[in-house]
Design a protein around this motif. Sequence first.
Motif, PDB file in Angstrom:
ATOM      1  N   GLU A   1     -75.090  14.350 -31.934  1.00 14.27           N
ATOM      2  CA  GLU A   1     -74.122  14.878 -30.977  1.00 14.27           C
ATOM      3  C   GLU A   1     -73.132  13.791 -30.567  1.00 14.27           C
ATOM      4  O   GLU A   1     -71.933  14.066 -30.399  1.00 14.27           O
ATOM      5  N   ALA A   2     -73.621  12.562 -30.424  1.00 14.53           N
ATOM      6  CA  ALA A   2     -72.731  11.443 -30.126  1.00 14.53           C
ATOM      7  C   ALA A   2     -71.736  11.234 -31.259  1.00 14.53           C
ATOM      8  O   ALA A   2     -70.549  10.956 -31.024  1.00 14.53           O
ATOM      9  N   ALA A   3     -72.212  11.383 -32.491  1.00 14.16           N
ATOM     10  CA  ALA A   3     -71.330  11.218 -33.644  1.00 14.16           C
ATOM     11  C   ALA A   3     -70.227  12.279 -33.654  1.00 14.16           C
ATOM     12  O   ALA A   3     -69.051  11.986 -33.892  1.00 14.16           O
ATOM     13  N   ARG A   4     -70.607  13.527 -33.380  1.00 15.41           N
ATOM     14  CA  ARG A   4     -69.621  14.607 -33.415  1.00 15.41           C
ATOM     15  C   ARG A   4     -68.641  14.522 -32.260  1.00 15.41           C
ATOM     16  O   ARG A   4     -67.487  14.935 -32.375  1.00 15.41           O
ATOM     17  N   ALA A   5     -69.095  13.983 -31.144  1.00 19.09           N
ATOM     18  CA  ALA A   5     -68.210  13.855 -29.985  1.00 19.09           C
ATOM     19  C   ALA A   5     -67.204  12.724 -30.143  1.00 19.09           C
ATOM     20  O   ALA A   5     -66.120  12.774 -29.550  1.00 19.09           O
ATOM     21  N   THR A   6     -67.540  11.701 -30.948  1.00 20.41           N
ATOM     22  CA  THR A   6     -66.705  10.502 -31.025  1.00 20.41           C
ATOM     23  C   THR A   6     -66.103  10.241 -32.402  1.00 20.41           C
ATOM     24  O   THR A   6     -65.205   9.416 -32.527  1.00 20.41           O
ATOM     25  N   GLY A   7     -66.614  10.923 -33.431  1.00 25.22           N
ATOM     26  CA  GLY A   7     -66.129  10.668 -34.782  1.00 25.22           C
ATOM     27  C   GLY A   7     -66.692   9.415 -35.420  1.00 25.22           C
ATOM     28  O   GLY A   7     -66.200   8.960 -36.456  1.00 25.22           O
ATOM     29  N   VAL A   8     -67.753   8.858 -34.849  1.00 26.60           N
ATOM     30  CA  VAL A   8     -68.363   7.627 -35.358  1.00 26.60           C
ATOM     31  C   VAL A   8     -69.558   7.965 -36.247  1.00 26.60           C
ATOM     32  O   VAL A   8     -70.351   8.862 -35.931  1.00 26.60           O
ATOM     33  N   VAL A   9     -69.716   7.259 -37.354  1.00 22.54           N
ATOM     34  CA  VAL A   9     -70.859   7.442 -38.248  1.00 22.54           C
ATOM     35  C   VAL A   9     -72.067   6.729 -37.644  1.00 22.54           C
ATOM     36  O   VAL A   9     -72.017   5.521 -37.368  1.00 22.54           O
ATOM     37  N   VAL A  10     -73.168   7.476 -37.440  1.00 26.15           N
ATOM     38  CA  VAL A  10     -74.358   6.878 -36.834  1.00 26.15           C
ATOM     39  C   VAL A  10     -75.557   6.884 -37.776  1.00 26.15           C
ATOM     40  O   VAL A  10     -76.580   6.290 -37.469  1.00 26.15           O
TER      41      VAL A  10
ATOM     42  N   ALA B   1     -74.907  -0.172 -35.104  1.00 28.43           N
ATOM     43  CA  ALA B   1     -73.547  -0.566 -34.719  1.00 28.43           C
ATOM     44  C   ALA B   1     -72.699   0.660 -34.417  1.00 28.43           C
ATOM     45  O   ALA B   1     -71.852   0.638 -33.513  1.00 28.43           O
ATOM     46  N   GLY B   2     -72.936   1.740 -35.152  1.00 23.32           N
ATOM     47  CA  GLY B   2     -72.221   2.987 -34.898  1.00 23.32           C
ATOM     48  C   GLY B   2     -72.582   3.568 -33.538  1.00 23.32           C
ATOM     49  O   GLY B   2     -71.719   4.072 -32.812  1.00 23.32           O
ATOM     50  N   LEU B   3     -73.873   3.496 -33.185  1.00 22.40           N
ATOM     51  CA  LEU B   3     -74.294   3.987 -31.881  1.00 22.40           C
ATOM     52  C   LEU B   3     -73.646   3.186 -30.746  1.00 22.40           C
ATOM     53  O   LEU B   3     -73.249   3.757 -29.719  1.00 22.40           O
ATOM     54  N   LEU B   4     -73.527   1.892 -30.926  1.00 20.66           N
ATOM     55  CA  LEU B   4     -72.891   1.059 -29.915  1.00 20.66           C
ATOM     56  C   LEU B   4     -71.428   1.450 -29.727  1.00 20.66           C
ATOM     57  O   LEU B   4     -70.933   1.557 -28.603  1.00 20.66           O
ATOM     58  N   THR B   5     -70.747   1.705 -30.837  1.00 20.99           N
ATOM     59  CA  THR B   5     -69.349   2.125 -30.760  1.00 20.99           C
ATOM     60  C   THR B   5     -69.230   3.495 -30.092  1.00 20.99           C
ATOM     61  O   THR B   5     -68.356   3.721 -29.245  1.00 20.99           O
ATOM     62  N   ALA B   6     -70.126   4.418 -30.479  1.00 26.69           N
ATOM     63  CA  ALA B   6     -70.092   5.761 -29.896  1.00 26.69           C
ATOM     64  C   ALA B   6     -70.293   5.708 -28.385  1.00 26.69           C
ATOM     65  O   ALA B   6     -69.602   6.393 -27.622  1.00 26.69           O
ATOM     66  N   GLY B   7     -71.239   4.900 -27.938  1.00 27.75           N
ATOM     67  CA  GLY B   7     -71.496   4.793 -26.512  1.00 27.75           C
ATOM     68  C   GLY B   7     -70.297   4.278 -25.744  1.00 27.75           C
ATOM     69  O   GLY B   7     -69.954   4.804 -24.671  1.00 27.75           O
ATOM     70  N   GLU B   8     -69.643   3.267 -26.280  1.00 26.94           N
ATOM     71  CA  GLU B   8     -68.460   2.725 -25.610  1.00 26.94           C
ATOM     72  C   GLU B   8     -67.334   3.753 -25.575  1.00 26.94           C
ATOM     73  O   GLU B   8     -66.593   3.851 -24.581  1.00 26.94           O
ATOM     74  N   ARG B   9     -67.210   4.551 -26.624  1.00 28.98           N
ATOM     75  CA  ARG B   9     -66.156   5.570 -26.647  1.00 28.98           C
ATOM     76  C   ARG B   9     -66.429   6.673 -25.627  1.00 28.98           C
ATOM     77  O   ARG B   9     -65.493   7.218 -25.020  1.00 28.98           O
ATOM     78  N   LEU B  10     -67.684   7.010 -25.431  1.00 34.38           N
ATOM     79  CA  LEU B  10     -68.025   8.035 -24.444  1.00 34.38           C
ATOM     80  C   LEU B  10     -67.693   7.560 -23.030  1.00 34.38           C
ATOM     81  O   LEU B  10     -67.185   8.328 -22.200  1.00 34.38           O
ATOM     82  N   LEU B  11     -67.965   6.290 -22.737  1.00 31.16           N
ATOM     83  CA  LEU B  11     -67.584   5.751 -21.440  1.00 31.16           C
ATOM     84  C   LEU B  11     -66.066   5.754 -21.285  1.00 31.16           C
ATOM     85  O   LEU B  11     -65.538   6.121 -20.225  1.00 31.16           O
TER      86      LEU B  11
END
Length: 352
Positions: free
Chosen positions: A219-228, A238-248
Amino acid sequence: MRSREAVQHRDSRKQGGIVCAGNFIVDRVHTLSYWPEQGNLAHILHQDLGVGGGAANVVTDLASLGFPGQLAAAGCIGADQDGEIVKARLTAAGVDVGGLTALADRVTAHTHVMNVPGQNRTFFYHGGANDAVTDKHVSPATFAEAGYRLFYLGYLLLLPGLDRIGPDGRSGASRLLEAARRAGLTTCVDFVSSEDPEFAAKVGVALPFCDYLIINEMEAARATGVVVRDAKGDLVEAGLLTAGERLLAAGVAKGAIIHAPEICFWFAPGASPVMTRSRPVDPHDIVSTVGAGDAFCAAVLYGLHENWPVEHICAVAHAAAARCLAGATATDGIPDMSVLLREAKETHPQSA
């Protein structure tokens, strides 16, 4: 299901509370001998009846955990037998169902869940009354006035009346969450793992009104467009870290919690991410994966309400998800919080 005495004890304390709004679904879980190819036959080995959906699962799990405050449900059901099943199950757990509206022109949402032990489940879903929920059906101010503290909404992407974006660029979910905040409630949001091509847009308009977001890695991937996850299915941290920062950056105000079977990351503005790993679960011990994410979410809400440290919340949430895997329905594997606290201390002693 907790005993009547335990429910009465919890209700007598009236320490704050959590209202769970969103999906209420009657789940009929069919355990299959195997997953058949089209045209073939598989045996149904066992059937279970449960009440599911984001809001129903989370509030039921909170009751099973022995949550010490008030619990309430808000949303829509049909004026039918399945609607009575939903109300009866929640009432028996000590949940206030006064916020559930029975719609005469809709059936209660229901799902046929096809489960092969050790494999992912498959859902056949009819939205019914869930599809009719709008921000006009839920009054956060009513719950705030009654002393509730947290307002959970789930699942976005499975509530069309709340997901739809209007000409003003707002969705019903964004208005509902804004109303909850205005009433003084802390807002907590969960998604469903949808393939909707408008996933990012629909959740994006709600994020600026979300205090805590509790979602899985896909769900984080679909919300942010980041590959997890890579092509082999391995987690890309590393993808999860990017996704989290984008959600914030998208507006989540206090915490974005991304959980996966292997790991959990907790992101908060101005702080380094907190990471905890889960303990391995023997595939032979998995009866069903239905509801594991909701169990994780319920434990997070419990910890937020009780102001526990982040590391402690994550350890308990991992334990809740692992326990859920041993149950056939989404909620019947959840023990009292004292059990999870003991298990969390054993597996994550640094979090105690």
